[in-house]
Design a protein around this motif. Structure first.
Motif, PDB file in Angstrom:
ATOM      1  N   THR A 145      12.045   8.361   7.659  1.00  0.00           N
ATOM      2  CA  THR A 145      11.896   8.370   9.115  1.00  0.00           C
ATOM      3  C   THR A 145      11.890   9.803   9.607  1.00  0.00           C
ATOM      4  O   THR A 145      12.902  10.505   9.506  1.00  0.00           O
ATOM      5  CB  THR A 145      13.033   7.586   9.797  1.00  0.00           C
ATOM      6  OG1 THR A 145      12.972   6.213   9.402  1.00  0.00           O
ATOM      7  CG2 THR A 145      12.921   7.674  11.316  1.00  0.00           C
ATOM      8  N   THR A 173       8.333   5.116   8.317  1.00  0.00           N
ATOM      9  CA  THR A 173       8.265   4.486   9.631  1.00  0.00           C
ATOM     10  C   THR A 173       7.652   5.462  10.635  1.00  0.00           C
ATOM     11  O   THR A 173       7.423   6.637  10.338  1.00  0.00           O
ATOM     12  CB  THR A 173       9.651   4.055  10.132  1.00  0.00           C
ATOM     13  OG1 THR A 173      10.404   5.228  10.504  1.00  0.00           O
ATOM     14  CG2 THR A 173      10.404   3.293   9.041  1.00  0.00           C
ATOM     15  N   CYS A 241       5.189   0.735  10.457  1.00  0.00           N
ATOM     16  CA  CYS A 241       5.710   0.979   9.116  1.00  0.00           C
ATOM     17  C   CYS A 241       4.590   0.791   8.102  1.00  0.00           C
ATOM     18  O   CYS A 241       3.846  -0.199   8.165  1.00  0.00           O
ATOM     19  CB  CYS A 241       6.869   0.026   8.814  1.00  0.00           C
ATOM     20  SG  CYS A 241       7.640   0.263   7.198  1.00  0.00           S
ATOM     21  N   THR A 303       9.501  -2.493  10.688  1.00  0.00           N
ATOM     22  CA  THR A 303      10.003  -2.205   9.343  1.00  0.00           C
ATOM     23  C   THR A 303      10.490  -3.472   8.666  1.00  0.00           C
ATOM     24  O   THR A 303      10.283  -3.666   7.460  1.00  0.00           O
ATOM     25  CB  THR A 303      11.144  -1.175   9.415  1.00  0.00           C
ATOM     26  OG1 THR A 303      10.679   0.007  10.077  1.00  0.00           O
ATOM     27  CG2 THR A 303      11.638  -0.800   8.023  1.00  0.00           C
TER      28      THR A 303
END
Length: 331
Positions: A145, A173, A241, A303
């Motif tokens: 992330t 993500t 994602c 996600t």
């Protein structure tokens, strides 16, 4: 053919951000042991107790729960014969924002001219793995992330002897969605190289960068505007994602066959609306008419949707190798 990673003495202290793991199976046992297990700040390794025969697990951690601008992580992994080694992370790999770059003003120019980018400001991570015959390496981290303005470059090289196996998961993500950040990082680059018997059989690179970002210019953070910062958002919406999954080798041939069977069931047809999850699978053949692996690409609106697909479809049956409890912890 790629050579085995060089061994070092036990009192060797790796440079900052470097780590090395070598895992082997002692004679007459079914419990792997670590002949090398070391890491230096800001990298840390933890190994949980595992009761599955031939299986060992290692968690990669970083102090502060993520990687800050300028961090450079380098990890060497070696798995010896008959070892199944699983690599995990505790939570998503957070990439914090890039530090602002210095600028110099040249009077002869109508605009600010930036100095060459200081490479120390880029957050980098590399993993080099050597997998011996009859061993299995499972790279199953949580997704990466990237925070707003972050710049991240990752390289992963997996060198397999003939008869070795791997499961490689590389996913990321859109950012801190809970804070409204979606695809607002400066740059994300991740590459996976797979070599079998010294021969490169797969090179997969994902490169995403926002707006007018330029590797030779530090003006992105200064001059970004709403249109630039949402460039990736417009191109990638509604998906939040993305994942790449590589499965190869004799120890995971049942996974390969399963995912190809599932992919063959898909009927390509016109859709009235965008699907919450889309995926594709490509056979990875080293020799003609030999299907020894598969490369899977996944995109999901959340996600959790991608995670559910990985657990329920793409990696279904993996718990037979690593056990149900560890499988739940892995993803």
């Amino acid at each position: 053919m790629a050579t085995s990673l060089q061994k070092h003495t036990s009192d060797f202290k790796p440079p900052p951000g470097h780590g090395k793991i070598a895992c082997h199976l002692p004679s007459g046992t079914r419990k792997p042991a670590f002949s090398t297990f070391r890491a230096s700040y800001p990298l840390k390794f933890l190994t949980p107790k595992v009761h599955i025969p031939y299986l060992a697990a290692v968690y990669f951690l970083s102090y502060g729960g993520g990687m800050v601008s300028g961090d450079s992580i380098c990890i060497d992994i070696e798995t010896f014969q008959n070892v199944n080694l699983m690599l995990l992370t505790q939570g998503s790999t957070k990439i914090y924002k890039q530090r602002a770059q210095k600028e110099s003003i040249h009077d002869s120019s109508e605009c600010l001219q930036a100095e060459p980018k200081n490479l120390s400001s880029v957050t980098r991570q590399s993993l080099n793995a050597y997998v011996h015959e009859s061993s299995l390496l499972l790279q199953l981290p949580e997704p990466t992330t990237c925070f707003r303005d972050a710049e991240y470059v990752q390289s992963q090289i997996f060198s397999l002897e003939n008869g070795a196996s791997v499961v490689i998961l590389d996913w990321f993500t859109s950012g801190r969605m809970s804070r409204g950040e979606r695809w607002e990082f400066a740059r994300y680059e991740s590459g996976v190289n797979l070599l079998i018997g010294g021969k490169l059989v797969l090179r997969d690179v994902v490169l995403l960068q926002n707006g007018d970002y330029n590797n030779n210019c530090a003006s992105f953070m200064k001059n970004k505007d709403e249109n630039n910062i949402n460039n990736l958002n417009r191109r990638l919406e509604p998906y939040e994602c993305f994942a790449t999954l590589v499965i190869y080798g004799p120890k995971v041939i049942s996974l390969t066959n399963h995912i190809m069977d599932e992919f063959d069931k898909i009927v390509v047809d016109k859709m009235d609306k965008i699907a919450d999850l889309i995926w594709s699978a490509s056979a990875l053949r080293i020799e003609e008419k030999t299907n020894r692996g598969v490369v899977i690409k996944v995109a999901g609106v959340t996600t959790e949707i991608v995670r559910s697909f990985l657990v329920g479809v793409a990696l279904k049956g993996l718990n037979e190798i690593i056990g149900e409890n560890l499988f739940e912890r892995a993803l």
